[in-house]
Design an enzyme around this catalytic site. Sequence first.
Site, PDB file in Angstrom:
ATOM      1  N   PRO A  92       6.226 -11.451  -8.271  1.00 12.09           N
ATOM      2  CA  PRO A  92       6.931 -11.708  -7.350  1.00 12.09           C
ATOM      3  C   PRO A  92       8.114 -11.247  -7.339  1.00 12.09           C
ATOM      4  O   PRO A  92       9.225 -10.661  -6.118  1.00 12.09           O
ATOM      5  CB  PRO A  92       6.610 -13.205  -7.044  1.00 12.09           C
ATOM      6  CG  PRO A  92       5.540 -13.515  -7.726  1.00 12.09           C
ATOM      7  CD  PRO A  92       4.914 -12.486  -9.058  1.00 12.09           C
ATOM      8  N   GLN A 131      -0.429  28.002  22.994  1.00 12.84           N
ATOM      9  CA  GLN A 131       0.741  28.600  22.057  1.00 12.84           C
ATOM     10  C   GLN A 131       0.951  27.600  21.262  1.00 12.84           C
ATOM     11  O   GLN A 131       1.205  27.311  19.578  1.00 12.84           O
ATOM     12  CB  GLN A 131       0.615  29.576  22.055  1.00 12.84           C
ATOM     13  CG  GLN A 131       0.127  30.675  22.223  1.00 12.84           C
ATOM     14  CD  GLN A 131       1.174  32.191  21.594  1.00 12.84           C
ATOM     15  OE1 GLN A 131       1.898  32.621  21.978  1.00 12.84           O
ATOM     16  NE2 GLN A 131       0.108  33.108  21.763  1.00 12.84           N
ATOM     17  N   GLY A 161      -1.126  12.306  22.136  1.00 12.94           N
ATOM     18  CA  GLY A 161      -0.578  11.079  22.679  1.00 12.94           C
ATOM     19  C   GLY A 161      -1.759   9.102  23.345  1.00 12.94           C
ATOM     20  O   GLY A 161      -1.716   9.350  21.826  1.00 12.94           O
ATOM     21  N   GLU A 191       1.924   2.434  -6.125  1.00  8.97           N
ATOM     22  CA  GLU A 191       2.100   3.755  -7.052  1.00  8.97           C
ATOM     23  C   GLU A 191       3.612   4.060  -7.345  1.00  8.97           C
ATOM     24  O   GLU A 191       3.989   5.166  -7.684  1.00  8.97           O
ATOM     25  CB  GLU A 191       1.161   4.415  -7.243  1.00  8.97           C
ATOM     26  CG  GLU A 191      -0.289   4.220  -7.220  1.00  8.97           C
ATOM     27  CD  GLU A 191      -1.428   4.494  -8.345  1.00  8.97           C
ATOM     28  OE1 GLU A 191      -0.676   5.140  -9.192  1.00  8.97           O
ATOM     29  OE2 GLU A 191      -2.400   3.358  -8.644  1.00  8.97           O
TER      30      GLU A 191
HETATM   31  C1  LIG Z   1      -1.386  -2.584   0.512  1.00  5.77           C
HETATM   32  C2  LIG Z   1      -0.721  -3.055  -1.718  1.00  5.77           C
HETATM   33  C3  LIG Z   1      -1.222  -2.278  -2.679  1.00  5.77           C
HETATM   34  C4  LIG Z   1      -1.345  -2.756  -3.887  1.00  5.77           C
HETATM   35  N1  LIG Z   1      -1.803  -2.613  -5.008  1.00  5.77           N
HETATM   36  C5  LIG Z   1      -1.401  -2.594  -6.300  1.00  5.77           C
HETATM   37  C6  LIG Z   1      -1.830  -2.605  -7.531  1.00  5.77           C
HETATM   38  O1  LIG Z   1      -3.260  -2.649  -7.618  1.00  5.77           O
HETATM   39  N2  LIG Z   1      -1.924  -3.359  -8.580  1.00  5.77           N
HETATM   40  C7  LIG Z   1      -0.165  -3.157  -9.174  1.00  5.77           C
HETATM   41  O2  LIG Z   1      -0.405  -3.728  -9.964  1.00  5.77           O
HETATM   42  N3  LIG Z   1       0.522  -2.915  -7.870  1.00  5.77           N
HETATM   43  C8  LIG Z   1       0.247  -3.105  -6.636  1.00  5.77           C
HETATM   44  N4  LIG Z   1       1.109  -2.678  -5.230  1.00  5.77           N
HETATM   45  C9  LIG Z   1       2.250  -3.426  -5.653  1.00  5.77           C
HETATM   46  C10 LIG Z   1       3.170  -1.465  -5.184  1.00  5.77           C
HETATM   47  O3  LIG Z   1       2.973  -0.511  -6.546  1.00  5.77           O
HETATM   48  C11 LIG Z   1       4.326  -2.128  -5.439  1.00  5.77           C
HETATM   49  O4  LIG Z   1       4.586  -2.564  -4.187  1.00  5.77           O
HETATM   50  C12 LIG Z   1       5.875  -0.984  -4.991  1.00  5.77           C
HETATM   51  O5  LIG Z   1       5.627  -0.054  -6.026  1.00  5.77           O
HETATM   52  C13 LIG Z   1       6.792  -1.008  -4.537  1.00  5.77           C
HETATM   53  O6  LIG Z   1       7.602  -2.453  -5.113  1.00  5.77           O
HETATM   54  P1  LIG Z   1       7.703  -3.795  -4.579  1.00  5.77           P
HETATM   55  O7  LIG Z   1       6.926  -3.667  -3.222  1.00  5.77           O
HETATM   56  O8  LIG Z   1       8.513  -4.325  -5.116  1.00  5.77           O
HETATM   57  O9  LIG Z   1       9.052  -2.838  -3.788  1.00  5.77           O
HETATM   58  P2  LIG Z   1      10.807  -3.442  -4.273  1.00  5.77           P
HETATM   59  O10 LIG Z   1      11.022  -2.903  -5.454  1.00  5.77           O
HETATM   60  O11 LIG Z   1      10.998  -4.563  -3.882  1.00  5.77           O
HETATM   61  O12 LIG Z   1      11.594  -2.107  -3.051  1.00  5.77           O
HETATM   62  C14 LIG Z   1      12.370  -2.036  -2.523  1.00  5.77           C
HETATM   63  C15 LIG Z   1      12.954  -1.049  -1.788  1.00  5.77           C
HETATM   64  O13 LIG Z   1      14.311  -0.508  -2.718  1.00  5.77           O
HETATM   65  C16 LIG Z   1      13.609   0.551  -2.871  1.00  5.77           C
HETATM   66  N5  LIG Z   1      14.384   0.933  -4.803  1.00  5.77           N
HETATM   67  C17 LIG Z   1      14.254  -0.313  -5.605  1.00  5.77           C
HETATM   68  N6  LIG Z   1      14.362   0.210  -6.457  1.00  5.77           N
HETATM   69  C18 LIG Z   1      15.235   1.325  -6.182  1.00  5.77           C
HETATM   70  C19 LIG Z   1      16.052   2.512  -7.043  1.00  5.77           C
HETATM   71  N7  LIG Z   1      16.044   1.841  -8.788  1.00  5.77           N
HETATM   72  N8  LIG Z   1      16.813   3.324  -6.400  1.00  5.77           N
HETATM   73  C20 LIG Z   1      16.696   3.458  -5.398  1.00  5.77           C
HETATM   74  N9  LIG Z   1      15.404   2.557  -4.665  1.00  5.77           N
HETATM   75  C21 LIG Z   1      14.967   2.237  -5.304  1.00  5.77           C
HETATM   76  C22 LIG Z   1      12.243   0.867  -3.018  1.00  5.77           C
HETATM   77  O14 LIG Z   1      12.526   2.355  -2.627  1.00  5.77           O
HETATM   78  C23 LIG Z   1      11.744   0.174  -1.439  1.00  5.77           C
HETATM   79  O15 LIG Z   1      12.305   1.214  -0.713  1.00  5.77           O
HETATM   80  C24 LIG Z   1       0.531  -2.493  -4.341  1.00  5.77           C
HETATM   81  C25 LIG Z   1       1.523  -2.739  -2.873  1.00  5.77           C
HETATM   82  C26 LIG Z   1       0.310  -3.582  -1.973  1.00  5.77           C
HETATM   83  C27 LIG Z   1       1.328  -3.095  -0.855  1.00  5.77           C
END
Ligand SMILES: Cc1cc2nc3c(=O)[nH]c(=O)nc-3n(C[C@H](O)[C@H](O)[C@H](O)COP(=O)(O)OP(=O)(O)OC[C@H]3O[C@@H](n4cnc5c(N)ncnc54)[C@H](O)[C@@H]3O)c2cc1C
Length: 440
Positions: free
Chosen positions: A179, A337, A394, A418
């Site tokens: 979380p 084209q 569209g 990832e």
């Molecule tokens: C459908 C789905 C499947 C998934 N499957 C898996 C799984 O199998 N196993 C697993 O462990 N995880 C899984 N994940 C987790 C996923 O890898 C993360 O949600 C993802 O890496 C982004 O992390 P976050 O949601 O906490 O975003 P946050 O870290 O909260 O990022 C929010 C924003 O801040 C930006 N940000 C964060 N840090 C920086 C920085 N230092 N500099 C600039 N910008 C930054 C990010 O780019 C983003 O735009 C899954 C997620 C989804 C949505």
Amino acid sequence: MDNIEQKIEQLKLPNSSKKLHAVGRLLVDKGVDSLWDLDTKTLPASGRRWRKKARKFAEEHIKPFAQQADLNPEGFDNNLLFKKAAKQGFLTTAFPKPIGSAPLRLFSKNAAFLTAIVAEEFAAVDGGLTLKLMAPNLGIAPILLGGDVSAIFRYLIPYYVGSTWFGKTKTMSFAITEPNAGSDVEDNEGGATAKLGTTAKKVKNGYVLNGTKLFISNGAISDATTVFAKLEGEGIESWTCFLVESWREGFTVGRHELKMGQRASDASELIFDNVFVPTKNIIGKLRGGWPLNKNTLNFSRPAVAAMALGQARGAFNSALQYTKEKYVGNTKMIEFQEVQLELAEMVQELWAARSLIWQSLNHFAMPQSIASATKAYASDTAWKIANKSMELMGDDGYLHKNNVERFWRDVRLTQIYEGTNQLNRLAIIEHHLKTDFSIL
Ligand SMILES: Cc1cc2nc3c(=O)[nH]c(=O)nc-3n(C[C@H](O)[C@H](O)[C@H](O)COP(=O)(O)OP(=O)(O)OC[C@H]3O[C@@H](n4cnc5c(N)ncnc54)[C@H](O)[C@@H]3O)c2cc1C
């Protein structure tokens, strides 16, 4: 299309290679192969066979169920699909024959090469079912990359032999996200300040895990998960990977996320409430979780890139078909084209993404910057192509029955998981700090 062919015919230019001398004919392209065929020819023979086999499987066993699995993922029968995929060796692509299904020629290029080939073909018909079938590779990766031979014998080999030899439908998932820790656990800078909540407490003969993981792909249906936890009272430097079987007491699946795309695969909350795991379930080394996590992501990012590419191909194919059938006034769209230029640009981009992915997969040990650049470039490109496909179609592109909106929703996820693409771009720079920024 017929019109274009007729026009070329009317020009009466001698394009045929028959007009060349025999040796010349050997050296020139006959111009009858699709780009797919041309690229396939560049693979070793075993790769060519697998690519064709994966395409056939996707057409026969994934495509017919794509819409149904997207609309009603809970009601979809996973077992049947897993069984068919297992029998043909599609669930065991990360290890060489005879334990897994990877031909040595491909495995010796990169352990994820076969997975990437299969992922592209499957994703070209559907992203959600592809994630469902490919996510176990991520779950198994820490066992393979941890390099502990006894763990490989204990977990990977029985899992793979069961699948390839007996068609058993076990599945695995990978859990790092929490979380309060998403991107944080996907790059070094974030890792250093990550607020980790999942802990492992040392007890007699093992560890007791407490905490919650979020967004775990296939988390609800996995038989086991590779879970990363810090040791109680310590920080991320103590991160350790534990194999947690789903039958362990105290393990439950919480919320299933309602997702926008790749809906056929669940993304679930996993709850660990005093879950005991024996010491032998440590994957890799105690306190070796951080490098193992990073290497797992490096291993899997090019395969995610291939999934993204596949989905873009799916969207492009629908749009291409549409332009061949749709009339604007008295003219088929493809005759314009402007439309041809759009399509040609999309083909260039698709082809560039595939070339990058396959080139990257020539690195036996995948470097961080190459894995991240490949994932970010291919998924951004794929998103652009899915979007352009929708534009070309569209209002028809907006309809569920025409598939493009599904590819559009599905492909967006490859830019997020990832590691978001922002994080992946930062990973390129981070890697090259070590080389004093000599990136090229
Ligand atoms: C459908 C789905 C499947 C998934 N499957 C898996 C799984 O199998 N196993 C697993 O462990 N995880 C899984 N994940 C987790 C996923 O890898 C993360 O949600 C993802 O890496 C982004 O992390 P976050 O949601 O906490 O975003 P946050 O870290 O909260 O990022 C929010 C924003 O801040 C930006 N940000 C964060 N840090 C920086 C920085 N230092 N500099 C600039 N910008 C930054 C990010 O780019 C983003 O735009 C899954 C997620 C989804 C949505």
